[in-house]
Design an enzyme around this catalytic site. Structure first.
Site, PDB file in Angstrom:
ATOM      1  N   LYS A  64       0.819  -1.222   0.000  1.00 42.61           N
ATOM      2  CA  LYS A  64       0.000   0.000   0.000  1.00 42.61           C
ATOM      3  C   LYS A  64       0.844   1.259   0.000  1.00 42.61           C
ATOM      4  O   LYS A  64       0.456   2.268  -0.590  1.00 42.61           O
ATOM      5  CB  LYS A  64      -0.934   0.008   1.214  1.00 42.61           C
ATOM      6  CG  LYS A  64      -2.116  -0.922   1.069  1.00 42.61           C
ATOM      7  CD  LYS A  64      -3.232  -0.489   2.005  1.00 42.61           C
ATOM      8  CE  LYS A  64      -4.500  -1.274   1.750  1.00 42.61           C
ATOM      9  NZ  LYS A  64      -5.581  -0.894   2.672  1.00 42.61           N
ATOM     10  N   LYS A  91      -4.945 -10.256  -7.039  1.00 38.93           N
ATOM     11  CA  LYS A  91      -6.166 -10.331  -6.242  1.00 38.93           C
ATOM     12  C   LYS A  91      -7.237  -9.393  -6.806  1.00 38.93           C
ATOM     13  O   LYS A  91      -6.910  -8.292  -7.236  1.00 38.93           O
ATOM     14  CB  LYS A  91      -5.794  -9.904  -4.811  1.00 38.93           C
ATOM     15  CG  LYS A  91      -6.851 -10.111  -3.787  1.00 38.93           C
ATOM     16  CD  LYS A  91      -6.389  -9.636  -2.415  1.00 38.93           C
ATOM     17  CE  LYS A  91      -6.376  -8.123  -2.316  1.00 38.93           C
ATOM     18  NZ  LYS A  91      -6.212  -7.619  -0.954  1.00 38.93           N
ATOM     19  N   LYS A 151     -10.655  -3.497  -5.011  1.00 39.17           N
ATOM     20  CA  LYS A 151     -11.277  -2.217  -5.372  1.00 39.17           C
ATOM     21  C   LYS A 151     -10.232  -1.223  -5.851  1.00 39.17           C
ATOM     22  O   LYS A 151     -10.566  -0.245  -6.515  1.00 39.17           O
ATOM     23  CB  LYS A 151     -12.050  -1.645  -4.175  1.00 39.17           C
ATOM     24  CG  LYS A 151     -11.199  -1.371  -2.962  1.00 39.17           C
ATOM     25  CD  LYS A 151     -12.041  -1.185  -1.718  1.00 39.17           C
ATOM     26  CE  LYS A 151     -11.234  -1.522  -0.483  1.00 39.17           C
ATOM     27  NZ  LYS A 151     -11.970  -2.138   0.588  1.00 39.17           N
TER      28      LYS A 151
HETATM   29  P1  TYM Z   1     -10.527  -5.560   3.662  1.00 37.17           P
HETATM   30  O1  TYM Z   1     -11.494  -4.463   3.980  1.00 37.17           O
HETATM   31  O2  TYM Z   1      -9.461  -5.309   2.661  1.00 37.17           O
HETATM   32  O3  TYM Z   1     -11.326  -6.830   3.177  1.00 37.17           O
HETATM   33  C1  TYM Z   1     -12.438  -7.339   3.923  1.00 37.17           C
HETATM   34  C2  TYM Z   1     -12.477  -8.857   3.853  1.00 37.17           C
HETATM   35  O4  TYM Z   1     -12.597  -9.288   2.498  1.00 37.17           O
HETATM   36  C3  TYM Z   1     -11.567 -10.223   2.200  1.00 37.17           C
HETATM   37  N1  TYM Z   1     -11.171 -10.074   0.793  1.00 37.17           N
HETATM   38  C4  TYM Z   1     -11.076 -11.074  -0.080  1.00 37.17           C
HETATM   39  N2  TYM Z   1     -11.316 -12.381   0.049  1.00 37.17           N
HETATM   40  C5  TYM Z   1     -11.126 -13.153  -1.050  1.00 37.17           C
HETATM   41  N3  TYM Z   1     -10.727 -12.670  -2.251  1.00 37.17           N
HETATM   42  C6  TYM Z   1     -10.480 -11.354  -2.421  1.00 37.17           C
HETATM   43  N4  TYM Z   1     -10.098 -10.888  -3.610  1.00 37.17           N
HETATM   44  C7  TYM Z   1     -10.654 -10.487  -1.302  1.00 37.17           C
HETATM   45  N5  TYM Z   1     -10.494  -9.155  -1.115  1.00 37.17           N
HETATM   46  C8  TYM Z   1     -10.815  -8.917   0.175  1.00 37.17           C
HETATM   47  C9  TYM Z   1     -10.430  -9.864   3.145  1.00 37.17           C
HETATM   48  O5  TYM Z   1      -9.543 -10.948   3.338  1.00 37.17           O
HETATM   49  C10 TYM Z   1     -11.193  -9.506   4.402  1.00 37.17           C
HETATM   50  O6  TYM Z   1     -11.545 -10.661   5.132  1.00 37.17           O
HETATM   51  N6  TYM Z   1      -7.477  -5.481   7.612  1.00 37.17           N
HETATM   52  C11 TYM Z   1      -8.779  -5.913   7.131  1.00 37.17           C
HETATM   53  C12 TYM Z   1      -9.942  -5.354   7.922  1.00 37.17           C
HETATM   54  C13 TYM Z   1      -9.858  -5.585   9.394  1.00 37.17           C
HETATM   55  C14 TYM Z   1     -10.104  -6.802  10.062  1.00 37.17           C
HETATM   56  C15 TYM Z   1      -9.951  -6.495  11.464  1.00 37.17           C
HETATM   57  C16 TYM Z   1     -10.405  -8.093   9.647  1.00 37.17           C
HETATM   58  C17 TYM Z   1      -9.588  -4.643  10.326  1.00 37.17           C
HETATM   59  N7  TYM Z   1      -9.650  -5.193  11.588  1.00 37.17           N
HETATM   60  C18 TYM Z   1     -10.099  -7.483  12.414  1.00 37.17           C
HETATM   61  C19 TYM Z   1     -10.556  -9.069  10.610  1.00 37.17           C
HETATM   62  C20 TYM Z   1     -10.409  -8.766  11.998  1.00 37.17           C
HETATM   63  C21 TYM Z   1      -8.931  -5.442   5.694  1.00 37.17           C
HETATM   64  O7  TYM Z   1      -8.321  -4.502   5.273  1.00 37.17           O
HETATM   65  O8  TYM Z   1      -9.889  -6.123   5.011  1.00 37.17           O
END
Ligand code: TYM
Length: 348
Positions: free
Chosen positions: A125, A208, A211
């Site tokens: 990032k 991957k 967005k």
């Molecule tokens: P974030 O917001 O990027 O994504 C949210 C969830 O979606 C999953 N995900 C995917 N799974 C499969 N294929 C993909 N292409 C794909 N893109 C996104 C992510 O693995 C995630 O589960 N750091 C985290 C948010 C967070 C969090 C937490 C998660 C903050 N605190 C505590 C769990 C527990 C994040 O940026 O996810």
């Protein structure tokens, strides 16, 4: 069926599920299959489920305030439209429960710089100009650990890309327990399950679905209508070979494997079952089938999201009520953290 087995508790803490999604705009099919769909399923496993729109994570990169509010509501609508029931799960936005930020500070003092330096998401990032990245972006995984540990959560359903952050969460919890001589924080188990733990771009099977990809053709957005979904799947990059008899035959065919995985996750099948059922089919046949399936699953979700978004006050009310419930769990845990770390608490 590839769907996960019931959660097992590896330690003395009662099982509790926590997970979060950033409201940084534009949820994708990856978010749905890797996270939201599974969050809804977890409600049926007899375990408390806590789900959070992590708005404080979102501002680690610039967010326009008005858009952030809108995206947070849209994220809440996506949870509910995907089957997360605010009566059965705790659903809220992170900033309404200050325990997250407070515990994150404690964890900033537990986590080591060397650990943070290994985080690949920061490197991705921050890009080439890491000097210009926010301190928050760097410290982000400690806030994520705090999100989970503020509830003594034991299991975290996520996609594959969050694995490293959950390993760090385990390290932080273990170091806190060790340094203070307590068994206070559980060692969390990641739940990375199903056929869609890493949904890939429709334009490049090695990247991957995200967005942040500049090409809108690379992803299916939860706000796409039926025509857009079908068109994107029809145009998805594939190859000229038919589908093989077994999964082995997809080893070096990343794009083909991705479409099979997406089909499997949407249909609640294993990838092996999808291949067996479609052996010999060319993409000219398989893609329309996948498009129909995707539209039949996703269109009702988009419709429901749009309906919910017409009443933002109701969404805010749901988030507020969820935050009250979240706070009631997190505050006593945080109070004990302050006692353990030697902070005087003489106000209450
Ligand atoms: P974030 O917001 O990027 O994504 C949210 C969830 O979606 C999953 N995900 C995917 N799974 C499969 N294929 C993909 N292409 C794909 N893109 C996104 C992510 O693995 C995630 O589960 N750091 C985290 C948010 C967070 C969090 C937490 C998660 C903050 N605190 C505590 C769990 C527990 C994040 O940026 O996810």
């Amino acid at each position: 069926m590839s769907e996960p087995s019931a959660v097992q508790t590896p330690q003395a803490f009662p099982p509790r599920i926590f997970s979060g999604i950033q409201p940084s705009g534009g949820l994708t099919l990856g978010n749905y299959l890797g996270a939201l769909k599974r969050f809804a399923q977890k409600q049926d496993e007899g375990i408390e489920t806590i789900y959070c729109l992590v708005d404080m994570h979102a501002i680690t990169v610039w967010q326009d305030p008005a858009k952030l509010r809108q995206q947070t509501r849209e994220g809440a609508a996506a949870f509910i439209a995907s089957g997360v029931d605010p009566a059965r799960s705790v659903l809220f936005n992170q900033s309404q429960v200050s325990a997250h930020a407070e515990l994150a500070w404690i964890f900033n003092c537990v986590a080591r710089l060397g650990w943070m330096n290994r985080m690949t998401q920061f490197k991705d990032k921050a890009g080439k100009n890491a000097e210009a990245a926010s301190l928050g972006l760097y410290a982000y995984p400690a806030l994520m650990a705090a999100d989970i540990m503020a509830y003594h959560a034991t299991h975290v359903p996520v996609g594959e890309d969050q694995k490293q952050h959950l390993e760090l969460t385990r390290d932080i919890a273990a170091k806190f327990n060790h340094d203070y001589g307590v068994e206070f924080f559980p060692i969390v188990e990641p739940l990375i399950e199903g056929a869609a733990t890493r949904v890939m771009s429709l334009r490049d099977g090695t990247r991957k679905m995200s967005k942040s990809d500049p090409s809108d053709q690379s992803r299916i957005n939860l706000t796409d209508d039926a025509d857009a979904i079908a068109a994107k799947i029809r145009k998805a990059k594939t190859d000229a070979e038919p589908l093989p008899e077994t999964l082995d035959g997809l080893k070096d065919r990343a794009e083909a494997r991705n479409l099979v995985n997406i089909y499997a996750a949407l249909a609640g099948m294993t990838a092996a079952e999808v291949v067996a059922e479609n052996a010999g089919a060319l993409f000219g046949t398989f893609k329309p089938k996948l498009a129909d399936l995707a539209v039949s699953v996703m269109a009702p979700i988009t419709t429901q999201m749009n309906r919910l978004m017409q009443d933002p006050a109701e969404i805010d009310r749901i988030l507020g009520a969820g935050a009250d419930r979240a706070e009631a769990i997190a505050r006593p845990i945080l109070d004990r953290v302050y006692d353990i770390t030697g902070m005087i608490r003489s106000r209450r």
